[in-house]
Design an enzyme around this catalytic site. Structure first.
Site, short mmCIF file in Angstrom:
data_model
loop_
_atom_site.label_atom_id
_atom_site.label_comp_id
_atom_site.label_asym_id
_atom_site.label_seq_id
_atom_site.Cartn_x
_atom_site.Cartn_y
_atom_site.Cartn_z
N LYS A 9 61.85 71.04 66.69
CA LYS A 9 60.47 71.52 66.78
C LYS A 9 59.84 71.77 65.41
CE LYS A 9 60.24 71.82 71.33
NZ LYS A 9 59.30 71.02 72.14
N GLU B 95 52.45 77.26 73.12
CA GLU B 95 53.19 77.57 74.35
C GLU B 95 54.66 77.30 74.07
OE1 GLU B 95 53.94 73.57 74.11
OE2 GLU B 95 51.98 74.49 73.80
N SER C 173 69.15 68.07 69.79
CA SER C 173 67.79 68.51 69.49
C SER C 173 67.73 69.97 69.05
CB SER C 173 66.90 68.30 70.70
OG SER C 173 67.44 68.95 71.84
#
Length: 409
Positions: A86, A108, A376
């Site tokens: 991210k 969000e 990830s």
């Protein structure tokens, strides 16, 4: 991508008129920034010096030997500064926010990784930050909530609907509509109206570009297969898109949850309840009931229980360029344990879906073949969920004792 942010029949922009000017400003700023060598240089500098890119491509000798099939490599997005992929996207959008002269970002988050990354970049760039998170996800991922607050972000608990990611996205959209003049909505996945799918996937494509270079250096060829978990789709888009013009097979792994009945999983592909629809600003596949209402989802991982999927991935799967499969919660937990015990790497529950999908197929492949699993994120955030799932009574006793001691102090 075709005109107006469409990917085949998916994508597009379905937003209130009040957001039109803000959206057009963002589209223009993004196009201008990516053509500006100074902006691109600053982005690359921040990716290297703040997030720690490039992340390594790590060979798994023990796991490869144990399975006896393909040679297994991990793309280590868990080693980014925020503990997940991210960070790559929020650095890009954070710099865009400054370029547009806005002072506040909203985000969000489901598993909390995007929320933490947003709070990190806001602190670094001097921006105000508000994060919307479903109340159910807050209960599952409170360590990430704690860190967001320590970083100076305001965390808003969303109590409506299923109290998960889709409801957090709705609330963030409302905030953006009310405060668009000084606020940028920093979407964390490759969904939403134009230009978000293209923009998020574009920022995340550094993952796949790094894998291409690293594979050439380490084993002199492209991977035979790449596996990535698929929730909204940002990490999958990031590692898949640079390989679309190659012979590498791209495999997405969705959340199989606890069963195949409605509400027991978060699979948007190859299930009867998933249909083309329009919601939350874009067209894609959505899990819907007979009346077109969005359905409840289920997954052990808070980051994969979104009711829809990136329009980019929906289109690529329809074209046969990406193969979609799924993994159930029990298989995911086993994959988590297998990777941790064999290689000393603790993957997030989201990433463990990709591990599960890869381990299911790796043993049947030839030892000359190479596969890459996109890790990830790291699993520190999942300690409560995993301890509960594996019924670790000693962990429960520790928590009870700790709380009792704190109460008496």
């Amino acid at each position: 991508m075709s005109h107006e942010g469409r990917f085949g029949q998916y994508g597009g922009s379905y937003i209130p008129e009040i957001l039109h000017n803000s959206q057009q400003q963002l589209i223009a700023a993004y196009r201008s920034a990516m053509a500006d060598e100074t902006f691109v240089a600053e982005l690359e500098w921040q990716l290297q010096h703040f997030s720690g890119r490039p992340t390594p491509l790590t060979f798994c000798p023990n796991l490869s030997k144990t399975l006896g099939g393909a040679q297994i490599y991990l793309k280590r997005e868990d080693l980014n500064h925020s503990g997940a992929h991210k960070m790559t996207n929020v650095i890009g959008q954070g710099l865009l926010t400054k370029r547009m002269g806005k002072k506040r970002i909203i985000a969000e988050t489901g598993a909390g990784q995007h929320g933490v990354a947003s709070a990190l970049i806001a602190a670094r760039l001097g921006l105000e930050c508000t994060v919307y998170m479903g109340a159910h996800d807050i209960e599952r991922q409170y360590p990430n909530v704690f860190w967001m607050k320590q970083l100076g972000a305001t965390v808003v608990s969303v109590e409506s609907g299923s109290r998960t990611l889709r409801d957090a996205l709705d609330e963030a959209m409302r905030d953006w509509a009310q405060n668009y003049q000084d606020t940028h909505y920093l979407i964390g996945t490759a969904c939403g109206c134009e230009p978000y799918p293209e923009m998020v996937a574009g920022f995340q494509s550094v993952i796949g570009n790094e894998v291409k270079k690293q594979a050439a250096e380490q084993f002199g060829a492209l991977p035979d297969k790449i596996y990535a978990c698929v929730g909204g789709g940002s990490n999958a888009c990031g590692i898949f898109l640079p390989f679309l013009d190659t012979d590498t097979e791209l495999v997405g792994v969705e959340a199989g949850g606890i069963g195949d009945a409605p509400g027991e999983h978060a699979k948007r592909f190859h299930v009867a309840d998933s249909k083309p629809g329009i919601a939350q600003g874009f067209a894609s596949l959505f899990l819907q009931d007979d009346q077109g209402q969005l359905m409840e989802t289920q997954s052990i991982s808070a980051g994969l229980d979104y009711v829809s999927v990136s329009p980019i991935l929906a289109d690529l799967e329809a074209q046969g360029k990406v193969r979609m499969t799924s993994a159930r919660d029990d298989e995911v937990l086993q994959a988590f344990r297998t990777l941790a015990s064999n290689e000393g790497i603790i993957p997030a529950l989201e990433s463990s879906h990709a591990v599960a999908g890869a381990l299911r197929e790796a043993a049947a492949l030839d030892p000359s073949q190479k596969i890459v699993i996109n890790i990830s994120g790291r699993g520190d955030k999942d300690i409560f969920n995993i301890a509960k799932a594996v019924k670790d009574t000693q962990f429960n006793e520790f928590l009870a004792g700790y709380l009792e001691r704190e109460t008496q102090a």
